[in-house]
Design a protein around this motif. Structure first.
Motif, PDB file in Angstrom:
ATOM      1  N   ASP A  50      -5.759   2.388  -2.413  1.00 28.71           N
ATOM      2  CA  ASP A  50      -4.800   1.300  -2.598  1.00 28.71           C
ATOM      3  C   ASP A  50      -5.473   0.110  -3.275  1.00 28.71           C
ATOM      4  O   ASP A  50      -4.922  -0.501  -4.199  1.00 28.71           O
ATOM      5  CB  ASP A  50      -4.238   0.834  -1.252  1.00 28.71           C
ATOM      6  N   VAL A 102      -2.164  -5.633  -0.988  1.00 26.52           N
ATOM      7  CA  VAL A 102      -3.440  -5.566  -1.696  1.00 26.52           C
ATOM      8  C   VAL A 102      -3.626  -6.863  -2.485  1.00 26.52           C
ATOM      9  O   VAL A 102      -2.786  -7.219  -3.302  1.00 26.52           O
ATOM     10  CB  VAL A 102      -3.490  -4.363  -2.647  1.00 26.52           C
ATOM     11  N   ILE A 105      -4.350   0.457   4.960  1.00 25.07           N
ATOM     12  CA  ILE A 105      -4.590   0.195   3.543  1.00 25.07           C
ATOM     13  C   ILE A 105      -5.836   0.980   3.173  1.00 25.07           C
ATOM     14  O   ILE A 105      -6.899   0.805   3.781  1.00 25.07           O
ATOM     15  CB  ILE A 105      -4.792  -1.300   3.245  1.00 25.07           C
ATOM     16  N   PRO A 121       0.825  -1.217   0.000  1.00 20.21           N
ATOM     17  CA  PRO A 121       0.000   0.000   0.000  1.00 20.21           C
ATOM     18  C   PRO A 121       0.855   1.260   0.000  1.00 20.21           C
ATOM     19  O   PRO A 121       2.074   1.210   0.220  1.00 20.21           O
ATOM     20  CB  PRO A 121      -0.799  -0.139   1.294  1.00 20.21           C
TER      21      PRO A 121
END
Length: 562
Positions: A250, A129, A246, A99
């Motif tokens: 992202d 991610v 996050i 991220p």
């Protein structure tokens, strides 16, 4: 969740899971996965007229349910595809990304020293991610034949109606018992009456079933935007250990990427696999290329010299891997130089056929920039599966959430990965930058190595991949040697014992049938240990008349014909 009562369906499932390994021969399509329920999902999709890509994606989704310790939609993967009509090999990179908040010092402690792996992996800091749903969408758009929603149905049924906990999952749950004091969402799904679910327990995952229905109906945007993106951010920010950020941006910004496969020649065969951020194909081609001058067929699989040569090539290739490889979008990786046959021959001449070298340093391939060696923290987990359809399309895919149960965090019923611990924790070493350092948007270096081998006629003859962290490369290289040089079946090629290494010694896989090699290898100058390695592979091979699939005898996996 409830204790399993023995219905006909349940008894059949328990018996099936108890099989050590199954081979399958097929005139048409076949599948091979590390869990029978996933193989059945792939088989069902092929029988509905689905493509190899369709079957592979159904297996990836089913494994999210039945093998949550190893892979799933909360992680990422690499997919290699062969088009049976055009003869084209292509690959998709679904590796997780760091991220925006990730900086090179992410895994350094307050004292500036790298954290230990046990301190780093649980919780939010290790989560990248996820890439698997984006990979699935790209694969389905390119090669799918069935409707998107159809691919979800086997996984939805497993999550809704329940699946029986097998020996492997029960063991993993028991091993994580102490750690899960800080992870109530995981306990709520996988513990029964205050203890980890035992073998034979029927588990249901209604939250995951509901979420899979949503993605099946709405497409990949249901994963990368809206409620699910918020759920991922909430899980990582609210983690009891290592909370981290996050953002929805992202997650929405993630893209699976089509990459050019890395291919090279071994004897009369063409070997194709994944390029960076996977180190699989490059390192395998180096190992095989260094061994090409030796007659391994004549030496045979029981010869200590065969394994001495393999051990030497392995350690020289890994020295290059750990120095030069990383995410090609962020660092200059000398791919052409590393797989140049002349360079590999030069490296291979360092191998003494009778004596261990003892010191294994990286070479200097053409195009290499100054860099320093530093190891990543991959651990044995992950999963691999193979699908072949009746038209000759082939998928070899490796999928992972990294360590057992990834970060231990859950969003919508699935585990989030801990892939960021595949980055090298120290961003610099001896004043030089590390290729695999943490950087926002970057994909960590991986050993995953989905592979397709082509014969002299240009047709695929062997499809293979493995799970097991840094050992993946060696599992695949060994299986290729066992199949091409020693003529073993797919099941026997992947089931053959493995040689690996650590800082202090060459390691012979405990229980792999290689114990008798210890003394001869020590006589050649190796320091040798015997230890478990946590291996798992799947493969298929083309015979003169049909395909034959195999699953690793170490796993409960099976291969099934269409």
């Amino acid at each position: 969740m409830a204790r399993f009562s023995p219905t006909i369906r349940g008894i059949f499932a328990v018996l099936l899971i108890g099989l050590s390994a199954v081979s399958a021969r097929a005139d048409g399509g076949l599948v091979s996965a590390a869990d029978p329920r996933a193989s059945e999902a792939g088989q069902a999709i092929l029988r509905q007229g689905g493509s190899a890509a369709d079957a592979a994606m159904a297996m990836m989704l089913a494994l999210t349910v039945v093998e949550p310790q190893s892979s799933g939609i909360g992680g990422g993967g690499f997919l290699l595809h062969h088009d049976g009509t055009a003869g084209l090999v292509e690959s998709i990179d679904g590796r997780e990304t760091a991220p925006a908040a990730a900086t090179p010092d992410r895994f350094l402690g307050a004292d500036g020293a790298p954290l230990s792996f046990p301190a780093a992996f649980p919780g939010g800091k290790s989560v990248g991610v996820p890439g698997n749903i984006a990979l699935m969408a790209k694969a389905h758009a390119k090669w799918g034949r069935l409707p998107w929603a159809d691919l979800f149905q086997p996984a939805i049924r497993l999550a809704d109606q329940g699946f029986v906990v097998n020996r492997v999952l029960a063991g993993r749950l028991s091993a994580m018992q102490g750690l899960w004091r800080d992870f109530p969402e995981a306990r709520a799904l996988y513990w029964v009456n205050g203890v980890p679910a035992s073998e034979g327990t029927l588990l249901r995952n209604p939250a995951l079933a509901a979420f899979l229905r949503r993605v099946a109906a709405e497409g990949p945007t249901a994963f990368y935007t809206g409620e699910n993106a918020e759920a991922i951010g909430k899980a990582t920010a609210g983690a009891a250990q290592n909370p981290a950020t996050i953002t929805p941006a992202d997650i929405a910004g993630y893209a699976a990427r089509e990459r050019a496969p890395i291919c090279g020649i071994y004897r009369v065969y063409r070997i194709c696999g994944m390029g960076p951020p996977s180190s699989g194909a490059i390192t395998i081609l180096q190992i095989l290329g260094m061994l090409e001058r030796f007659d391994l067929t004549k030496l045979g699989k029981d010869s200590p010299q065969s394994w001495h040569l393999i051990a030497e090539a392995m350690q020289l290739a890994y020295a290059d891997r750990d120095t030069w490889l990383g995410d090609r979008d962020f660092v200059d990786v000398p791919v052409a130089g590393l797989i140049d046959p002349a360079y590999i021959r030069t490296r291979g001449r360092l191998i003494d056929p009778a004596r261990a070298r003892g010191r294994y340093t990286p070479g200097k391939p053409l195009g290499a920039l100054p860099r320093t060696k530093a190891l990543s923290s991959e651990v044995p987990a992950t999963t691999h599966f193979v699908a072949i359809d009746g038209t000759g399309d082939i998928v070899s895919m490796t999928s992972t959430i990294e360590g057992p149960f990834g970060s231990q965090l859950i969003a919508n019923g699935y585990f989030l990965n801990n892939e960021l611990t595949d980055f090298t924790f120290a961003p610099e070493k001896d004043g030089a930058p590390v290729a695999n350092r943490v950087t926002a948007g970057k994909r960590p270096l991986s050993s995953m190595a989905p592979t397709i081998v082509y014969g002299p006629d240009g047709k695929p003859v062997f499809v293979v991949g493995a799970a097991g962290g840094r050992t993946i490369i060696m599992q695949v290289a060994k299986a290729i040697i066992a199949r091409l040089d020693w003529g073993l079946s797919p099941r026997d090629a992947i089931g053959l014992g493995l040689v690996f290494f650590n800082r202090d010694s060459v390691i012979l896989e405990q229980g792999g049938g290689l114990d008798a090699l210890k003394a001869p290898l020590e006589a050649m100058g190796h320091t040798v240990a015997i230890a478990p390695l946590g291996l798992k592979a799947n493969a298929a091979a083309r015979t003169p008349t049909r395909w034959e699939g195999g699953a690793d005898p170490r796993s409960p996996g099976v291969a099934l014909a269409e």
